[in-house]
Each structure stands twice: as C-alpha cells, then as structure tokens.
Design a protein around this motif. Structure first.
Motif, mmCIF file in Angstrom:
data_model
loop_
_atom_site.group_PDB
_atom_site.id
_atom_site.type_symbol
_atom_site.label_atom_id
_atom_site.label_comp_id
_atom_site.label_asym_id
_atom_site.label_seq_id
_atom_site.Cartn_x
_atom_site.Cartn_y
_atom_site.Cartn_z
ATOM 1 N N LEU A 41 -59.570 -43.715 -25.090
ATOM 2 C CA LEU A 41 -59.723 -43.335 -26.494
ATOM 3 C C LEU A 41 -60.697 -42.169 -26.634
ATOM 4 N N VAL A 42 -61.802 -42.221 -25.927
ATOM 5 C CA VAL A 42 -62.778 -41.123 -25.984
ATOM 6 C C VAL A 42 -62.168 -39.842 -25.403
ATOM 7 N N ALA A 43 -61.392 -39.971 -24.322
ATOM 8 C CA ALA A 43 -60.749 -38.794 -23.731
ATOM 9 C C ALA A 43 -59.733 -38.190 -24.697
ATOM 10 N N ALA A 44 -58.967 -39.036 -25.380
ATOM 11 C CA ALA A 44 -57.992 -38.532 -26.351
ATOM 12 C C ALA A 44 -58.693 -37.867 -27.526
ATOM 13 N N LEU A 45 -59.779 -38.469 -27.989
ATOM 14 C CA LEU A 45 -60.553 -37.860 -29.070
ATOM 15 C C LEU A 45 -61.094 -36.503 -28.641
ATOM 16 N N HIS A 46 -61.576 -36.406 -27.417
ATOM 17 C CA HIS A 46 -62.078 -35.138 -26.907
ATOM 18 C C HIS A 46 -60.970 -34.090 -26.861
ATOM 19 N N LEU A 51 -58.796 -29.078 -29.047
ATOM 20 C CA LEU A 51 -57.735 -28.232 -29.595
ATOM 21 C C LEU A 51 -58.134 -27.634 -30.938
ATOM 22 N N ARG A 52 -58.929 -28.363 -31.686
ATOM 23 C CA ARG A 52 -59.299 -27.887 -33.018
ATOM 24 C C ARG A 52 -60.563 -27.017 -33.003
ATOM 25 N N TYR A 53 -61.607 -27.445 -32.237
ATOM 26 C CA TYR A 53 -62.896 -26.756 -32.284
ATOM 27 C C TYR A 53 -63.286 -26.035 -31.001
ATOM 28 N N ALA A 56 -66.502 -26.978 -25.736
ATOM 29 C CA ALA A 56 -67.938 -27.265 -25.805
ATOM 30 C C ALA A 56 -68.282 -28.036 -27.075
ATOM 31 N N GLU A 57 -67.719 -27.627 -28.199
ATOM 32 C CA GLU A 57 -67.995 -28.312 -29.454
ATOM 33 C C GLU A 57 -67.443 -29.739 -29.431
ATOM 34 N N ALA A 58 -66.262 -29.922 -28.833
ATOM 35 C CA ALA A 58 -65.680 -31.258 -28.743
ATOM 36 C C ALA A 58 -66.584 -32.170 -27.923
ATOM 37 N N SER A 59 -67.122 -31.673 -26.831
ATOM 38 C CA SER A 59 -68.027 -32.477 -26.011
ATOM 39 C C SER A 59 -69.289 -32.840 -26.784
ATOM 40 N N LEU A 60 -69.825 -31.894 -27.540
ATOM 41 C CA LEU A 60 -71.015 -32.181 -28.337
ATOM 42 C C LEU A 60 -70.729 -33.215 -29.427
ATOM 43 N N ILE A 61 -69.573 -33.128 -30.064
ATOM 44 C CA ILE A 61 -69.222 -34.089 -31.116
ATOM 45 C C ILE A 61 -69.082 -35.495 -30.533
ATOM 46 N N VAL A 62 -68.380 -35.603 -29.400
ATOM 47 C CA VAL A 62 -68.196 -36.914 -28.769
ATOM 48 C C VAL A 62 -69.548 -37.468 -28.316
ATOM 49 N N ALA A 63 -70.380 -36.637 -27.725
ATOM 50 C CA ALA A 63 -71.694 -37.089 -27.267
ATOM 51 C C ALA A 63 -72.551 -37.540 -28.444
ATOM 52 N N ALA A 64 -72.534 -36.800 -29.539
ATOM 53 C CA ALA A 64 -73.324 -37.173 -30.709
ATOM 54 C C ALA A 64 -72.820 -38.495 -31.298
ATOM 55 N N GLY A 65 -71.514 -38.663 -31.354
ATOM 56 C CA GLY A 65 -70.957 -39.911 -31.874
ATOM 57 C C GLY A 65 -71.353 -41.108 -31.020
#
Length: 145
Positions: A41-46, A51-53, A56-65
């Motif tokens: 699930l985390v990999a799919a969210l990433h 694709l959208r951001y 690097a930004e996707a990794s930061l968003i997942v890490a912050a969450g």
C-alpha cells in the motif's frame, strides 16, 4: 487407575498446547500478511504521488505521513499507559473477606456445629462479595481497556 488419569491429563495438556501453537502460528502468519499488504500500500501510494508530484516529493510526503502516524500511535500508547486502572471491587472484597473465611474454616470442622458455622460463614462471605459487586455498579466482565 492413577496411570490412566495421568495419561488423560497429559493428552489434554498436549492437545491444548498443540491448539495454542496452531492459533498463535496462524495469528503470526496473518500479521505477516498484513505487514506485507501495508508495504504494498505504501509503495502504491508512493507511485501515485510520484506520478503527480515527482519522486523526491512523493518520498517526503510518504515519510511525513508515516512520521505523523507513528507520533499518534505513541501518543495513544502513552495515554493508555498513564490512564488510571479501573478499580477491582470484587478483588478488594475478597481480600477483606479472606481472613474471616479462614477463621471460619479453621475453627474446627470436626463437630456438627463447626460445619454449620462454616456453611453460615460461606453464605456471609458470598453475600458480602455479591453485595459489594452489585452496589458498586462495576461489571466483572470489564477488562483493562
């Protein structure tokens, strides 16, 4: 006769241990599957966020969450740890009634009068336990949750 009882007890204990081992093994396997599903699930969210951001930004968003979720989980654990435990009125009453029960039982049960005294004392102790349970309004089925 005694050997038959011992074999029966050993069989029952062995069956209970085997059942518990099976249950805990299945629970552990289920937990492993849930952890794997969470990883996917985390990999799919990433992937969606990348694709959208961007990556690097996707990794930061997942890490912050994950960081915020970890803080919330630790906060809940500390809240539960520091919450006062519920009172145990039945246990407290049993501690109070134990010396009385021991005195009644130990007061010579060899005579007819001793057995009557023990029966009356048992009724008194049982009445004290049940009365305290009813009048405190607490349920014995409640856990520490």
């Amino acid at each position: 006769m005694l050997g038959g009882i011992g074999a029966y007890v050993a069989t029952e204990v062995s069956g209970a241990v085997r059942r518990n081992a099976t249950v805990y093994g299945l629970l552990a396997f289920g937990l492993l599957l849930l952890l794997c599903a969470g990883g996917y699930l985390v990999a799919a969210l990433h992937t969606v966020l990348a694709l959208r951001y961007g990556s690097a930004e996707a990794s930061l968003i997942v890490a912050a969450g994950l960081f915020v979720l970890g803080l919330l989980t630790m906060g809940v654990a500390l809240y539960i740890k520091n919450r006062p435990r519920p009172r145990r009125p039945l246990a407290a009453t049993a501690l109070v009634a134990a010396p009385l029960a021991a005195k009644i039982v130990g007061s010579g049960l060899s005579s007819k009068k001793g057995w009557r005294l023990a029966a009356v004392g048992g009724v008194v102790v049982l009445g004290a336990l049940l009365g305290r349970q009813f009048f405190t309004g607490d349920d014995a089925d409640e856990g520490d949750a």
